[in-house]
Design an enzyme around this catalytic site. Sequence first.
Site, short mmCIF file in Angstrom:
data_model
loop_
_atom_site.label_atom_id
_atom_site.label_comp_id
_atom_site.label_asym_id
_atom_site.label_seq_id
_atom_site.Cartn_x
_atom_site.Cartn_y
_atom_site.Cartn_z
N HIS A 176 58.09 53.25 43.45
CA HIS A 176 57.16 52.96 42.36
C HIS A 176 56.55 54.26 41.83
O HIS A 176 56.25 55.17 42.60
CB HIS A 176 56.05 52.04 42.89
CG HIS A 176 55.16 51.47 41.83
ND1 HIS A 176 54.21 52.22 41.16
CD2 HIS A 176 55.08 50.21 41.32
CE1 HIS A 176 53.59 51.45 40.29
NE2 HIS A 176 54.10 50.23 40.36
N CYS A 215 58.26 50.60 36.65
CA CYS A 215 57.00 50.01 36.22
C CYS A 215 56.72 50.50 34.81
O CYS A 215 56.34 51.67 34.61
CB CYS A 215 55.88 50.40 37.19
SG CYS A 215 54.31 49.61 36.79
N HIS A 241 58.75 46.18 37.02
CA HIS A 241 57.44 45.63 36.69
C HIS A 241 57.33 45.64 35.16
O HIS A 241 57.29 46.70 34.54
CB HIS A 241 56.32 46.49 37.27
CG HIS A 241 56.16 46.38 38.75
ND1 HIS A 241 55.20 47.09 39.44
CD2 HIS A 241 56.81 45.64 39.67
CE1 HIS A 241 55.29 46.80 40.72
NE2 HIS A 241 56.26 45.92 40.88
N ASP A 283 53.51 42.14 35.50
CA ASP A 283 52.53 42.86 36.29
C ASP A 283 51.26 43.06 35.48
O ASP A 283 51.30 43.16 34.25
CB ASP A 283 53.12 44.21 36.72
CG ASP A 283 52.37 44.85 37.86
OD1 ASP A 283 51.58 44.17 38.53
OD2 ASP A 283 52.58 46.06 38.12
N HIS A 284 50.14 43.14 36.18
CA HIS A 284 48.83 43.48 35.60
C HIS A 284 48.52 42.61 34.39
O HIS A 284 48.36 43.09 33.27
CB HIS A 284 48.77 44.96 35.25
CG HIS A 284 48.83 45.86 36.44
ND1 HIS A 284 47.97 46.91 36.63
CD2 HIS A 284 49.67 45.88 37.51
CE1 HIS A 284 48.26 47.53 37.76
NE2 HIS A 284 49.30 46.92 38.31
N TYR A 298 45.97 39.90 38.65
CA TYR A 298 46.88 39.08 39.44
C TYR A 298 46.50 37.60 39.49
O TYR A 298 46.90 36.90 40.41
CB TYR A 298 47.01 39.65 40.86
CG TYR A 298 47.90 40.87 40.89
CD1 TYR A 298 49.27 40.77 41.07
CD2 TYR A 298 47.36 42.13 40.70
CE1 TYR A 298 50.08 41.88 41.06
CE2 TYR A 298 48.17 43.25 40.68
CZ TYR A 298 49.52 43.12 40.87
OH TYR A 298 50.33 44.24 40.85
#
Length: 320
Positions: A176, A215, A241, A283-284, A298
């Site tokens: 990541h 990501c 992501h 994600d996020h 989340y």
Amino acid sequence: MVELSLVLPRQPDERWQLAKQMGVTQAVIHPLEVGDGKTDWSYDDLLGTKNWLEDAGLEFAVLEGSVPLTDRIRLGKDGRDEDIAAFKKFLLDCGEVGVPVVCYDWMAGVRWARTEAHIERRGGSYVTGYDNEKNSGGPEVEGTDVTREQLWEAIEYFLEEVVPVAEEAGVKLALHPDDPPRESVRGIPRIANSVENYDRILDIYDSEYNGVTFCQGNFTAMGADVPWAIRHLGDRINFVHFRDVEGDANHFVETWHDAGPTDMQAAMDAFVDIGFDGPMRPDHVPTMAGEDNSNPGYHTNGRLFAVGYMRGLLESAEGQ
């Protein structure tokens, strides 16, 4: 083909059912959902989690974040050989159970950093953000005495030790990016913060088992052209992501998936073009009405929106 996935808790609740109702069958097990900071995975822990998921019709696709990777390894400190041996055992256990991807990071000390969790966006939703000026001062943290070249030596040592074991186990490693992808955070150097540095990391050990967690928000904050970076890294991308941010590595704000600066259709087109066939998760996400923002980024409703949006992009990309 791209496989949409979701972060899910280790034990069943309504999110398991919601995932299946959305047509998502791949589970990402992550410490934000485990809730106990678990890193000491035994074979029985892994097997039990896989059995429980499979019994519900879900696949244990990725173990993320909660892996036994210590700062002694990341910083090249005394004791790293003992810790690397434990990580190798963990990879072999993952392979024996059939966990195909392990997502890890090279952020020592501070790890993921956010300075704001209640930034209002569309319809009164909340998103998170980072402002480097707000993340300064305080006591010295471990790692400020380590140089960037020592970090490079440490990751080279680690990859040369563990990638052959990952190959043996059939478990793909997915690094990541640093989040935020700055040159340093609180005085601790960072190296997974540019496409050029990723090229160097992937060259340390040329194997599909030494790969990337792409990501998107971090690559945006790096200043990279996201569709170009996807094509550039190509088959070394093992996990995705799907997210976006406004700003740069010094100051950024998370966005709704359909409201950021990145051309998300072009990004999805790029994943299809390279033949990416691994797990991809939203994600996020924003915290929406009725959610308490106790787990910023989340909560469930934003993920439901994101999966639907991603499915539309994917259908468009695959139909071209």
